[in-house]
Design a protein around this motif. Sequence first.
Motif, PDB file in Angstrom:
ATOM      1  N   LEU A  13       0.595  -0.985  -0.254  1.00  0.00           N
ATOM      2  CA  LEU A  13       0.043  -0.133  -0.097  1.00  0.00           C
ATOM      3  C   LEU A  13       1.011   1.406   0.096  1.00  0.00           C
ATOM      4  O   LEU A  13       1.978   1.144   0.971  1.00  0.00           O
ATOM      5  N   LEU A  14       0.677   2.166  -0.952  1.00  0.00           N
ATOM      6  CA  LEU A  14       1.769   3.089  -1.254  1.00  0.00           C
ATOM      7  C   LEU A  14       1.118   4.361   0.383  1.00  0.00           C
ATOM      8  O   LEU A  14      -0.209   4.664  -0.097  1.00  0.00           O
ATOM      9  N   PRO A  15       2.090   4.866   0.695  1.00  0.00           N
ATOM     10  CA  PRO A  15       1.903   5.940   1.781  1.00  0.00           C
ATOM     11  C   PRO A  15       1.426   7.257   1.331  1.00  0.00           C
ATOM     12  O   PRO A  15      -0.302   8.066   1.274  1.00  0.00           O
ATOM     13  N   GLY A  16       1.759   6.852  -0.128  1.00  0.00           N
ATOM     14  CA  GLY A  16       1.256   8.470  -1.309  1.00  0.00           C
ATOM     15  C   GLY A  16       1.910   9.686  -0.062  1.00  0.00           C
ATOM     16  O   GLY A  16       1.069  11.389  -0.817  1.00  0.00           O
ATOM     17  N   THR A  17       2.431   9.776   0.500  1.00  0.00           N
ATOM     18  CA  THR A  17       3.426  11.206   1.104  1.00  0.00           C
ATOM     19  C   THR A  17       3.675  11.458   0.091  1.00  0.00           C
ATOM     20  O   THR A  17       3.995  12.812   0.276  1.00  0.00           O
ATOM     21  N   SER A  18       5.036  10.861  -0.542  1.00  0.00           N
ATOM     22  CA  SER A  18       6.079  11.790  -1.238  1.00  0.00           C
ATOM     23  C   SER A  18       6.932  10.712  -2.515  1.00  0.00           C
ATOM     24  O   SER A  18       6.203   9.279  -2.361  1.00  0.00           O
TER      25      SER A  18
ATOM     26  N   VAL B 133      10.580   4.292  -1.519  1.00  0.00           N
ATOM     27  CA  VAL B 133      10.908   3.090  -0.882  1.00  0.00           C
ATOM     28  C   VAL B 133       9.694   1.819  -0.591  1.00  0.00           C
ATOM     29  O   VAL B 133      10.612   0.703  -0.362  1.00  0.00           O
ATOM     30  N   ALA B 134       8.421   1.899  -0.449  1.00  0.00           N
ATOM     31  CA  ALA B 134       7.344   0.996  -0.542  1.00  0.00           C
ATOM     32  C   ALA B 134       7.315  -0.347  -1.670  1.00  0.00           C
ATOM     33  O   ALA B 134       7.503  -1.333  -0.889  1.00  0.00           O
ATOM     34  N   LEU B 135       8.212   0.113  -2.755  1.00  0.00           N
ATOM     35  CA  LEU B 135       7.652  -0.130  -4.241  1.00  0.00           C
ATOM     36  C   LEU B 135       8.747  -1.584  -3.806  1.00  0.00           C
ATOM     37  O   LEU B 135       8.950  -2.619  -4.032  1.00  0.00           O
ATOM     38  N   LEU B 136      10.147  -1.150  -3.471  1.00  0.00           N
ATOM     39  CA  LEU B 136      10.881  -1.607  -3.189  1.00  0.00           C
ATOM     40  C   LEU B 136      11.681  -2.719  -2.132  1.00  0.00           C
ATOM     41  O   LEU B 136      11.945  -3.137  -2.140  1.00  0.00           O
ATOM     42  N   GLU B 137      10.800  -1.831  -0.914  1.00  0.00           N
ATOM     43  CA  GLU B 137      10.676  -3.172   0.720  1.00  0.00           C
ATOM     44  C   GLU B 137       9.691  -4.385   0.455  1.00  0.00           C
ATOM     45  O   GLU B 137      10.703  -5.311   0.741  1.00  0.00           O
TER      46      GLU B 137
ATOM     47  N   ILE C  61       4.844   6.598 -10.602  1.00  0.00           N
ATOM     48  CA  ILE C  61       5.951   7.391  -9.197  1.00  0.00           C
ATOM     49  C   ILE C  61       6.553   8.540  -9.717  1.00  0.00           C
ATOM     50  O   ILE C  61       6.438   9.509  -9.685  1.00  0.00           O
ATOM     51  N   LEU C  62       7.910   8.098 -10.927  1.00  0.00           N
ATOM     52  CA  LEU C  62       8.507   9.151 -10.942  1.00  0.00           C
ATOM     53  C   LEU C  62       8.363  10.394 -11.928  1.00  0.00           C
ATOM     54  O   LEU C  62       8.345  11.599 -11.190  1.00  0.00           O
ATOM     55  N   ARG C  63       7.434   9.784 -12.502  1.00  0.00           N
ATOM     56  CA  ARG C  63       6.409  10.863 -13.743  1.00  0.00           C
ATOM     57  C   ARG C  63       5.138  11.834 -12.818  1.00  0.00           C
ATOM     58  O   ARG C  63       5.965  13.387 -12.993  1.00  0.00           O
ATOM     59  N   ARG C  64       5.490  11.897 -11.773  1.00  0.00           N
ATOM     60  CA  ARG C  64       4.157  12.569 -11.007  1.00  0.00           C
ATOM     61  C   ARG C  64       5.103  13.241  -9.620  1.00  0.00           C
ATOM     62  O   ARG C  64       5.055  13.963  -9.588  1.00  0.00           O
ATOM     63  N   GLY C  65       6.421  12.507  -9.236  1.00  0.00           N
ATOM     64  CA  GLY C  65       7.219  13.329  -8.626  1.00  0.00           C
ATOM     65  C   GLY C  65       7.995  14.442  -9.290  1.00  0.00           C
ATOM     66  O   GLY C  65       8.342  15.647  -9.281  1.00  0.00           O
ATOM     67  N   GLN C  66       8.123  14.365 -10.346  1.00  0.00           N
ATOM     68  CA  GLN C  66       8.754  15.223 -11.445  1.00  0.00           C
ATOM     69  C   GLN C  66       7.760  16.404 -11.903  1.00  0.00           C
ATOM     70  O   GLN C  66       8.272  17.465 -11.681  1.00  0.00           O
TER      71      GLN C  66
END
Length: 209
Positions: A84-89, A95-99, A146-151
């Motif tokens: 479950l992605l925290p969605g905070t950043s 980190v959640a995906l890699l974990e 997630i990366l595109r959203r980060g951009q």
Amino acid sequence: MSLADSPAAPEVPVRGRPRSEAVERAIVEGVMKLLEEGVPLAELSIERIARTAGVGKATIYRRWSGKEALFVDVIRTAEPPDPLLPGTSMRDDLVALLEQLRRRGLMTRSSALLHNVYAQMKSSPKIWAAYHGTVVEPRRRLQVEILRRGQADGELRADVDVELLSDLFVGPMLLRTVMRPDADLPEGLSEQIVDALLEGLLPVSSPSA
């Protein structure tokens, strides 16, 4: 013609949720039992799975299109659940995906069954393609999103190739879980990988006037 003499309406199968889940669990556990007994994936037939699970072949085909789709569900059942992605950043979601990938590596190492299934799956193109299409590729698309959203949110440089960056994030964890089975997978490794990469990828602040 009386009501009693009327032709019976066709029976509509009712798939109650508890019963459905119990049947599907029995089928998945039947496959796991055969694999634990050492039956190779290539020798598992729908007929044999049905006998082991105590169901008919039609019951299996109503739920899965064939052996490949069934095996993918079996493997997913044995893996850690999707996080479950925290969605905070962006950083926290990565980190959640890699974990999840780290935990899957730990489970594969501790489970001879999972280890053998993964090894066999790669020699079965249809099964590997089904697993890649339904598990690997959706996870990769999610990471790219997630990366595109980060951009878009200013958490990542706009000039970075997110497709390449996605591989760079996953690469170190895959190396340790697949190609270096003797390498440590300690707690905190996911955070360490993400933070090391992000340190050089954050947007550059423009100098103040």
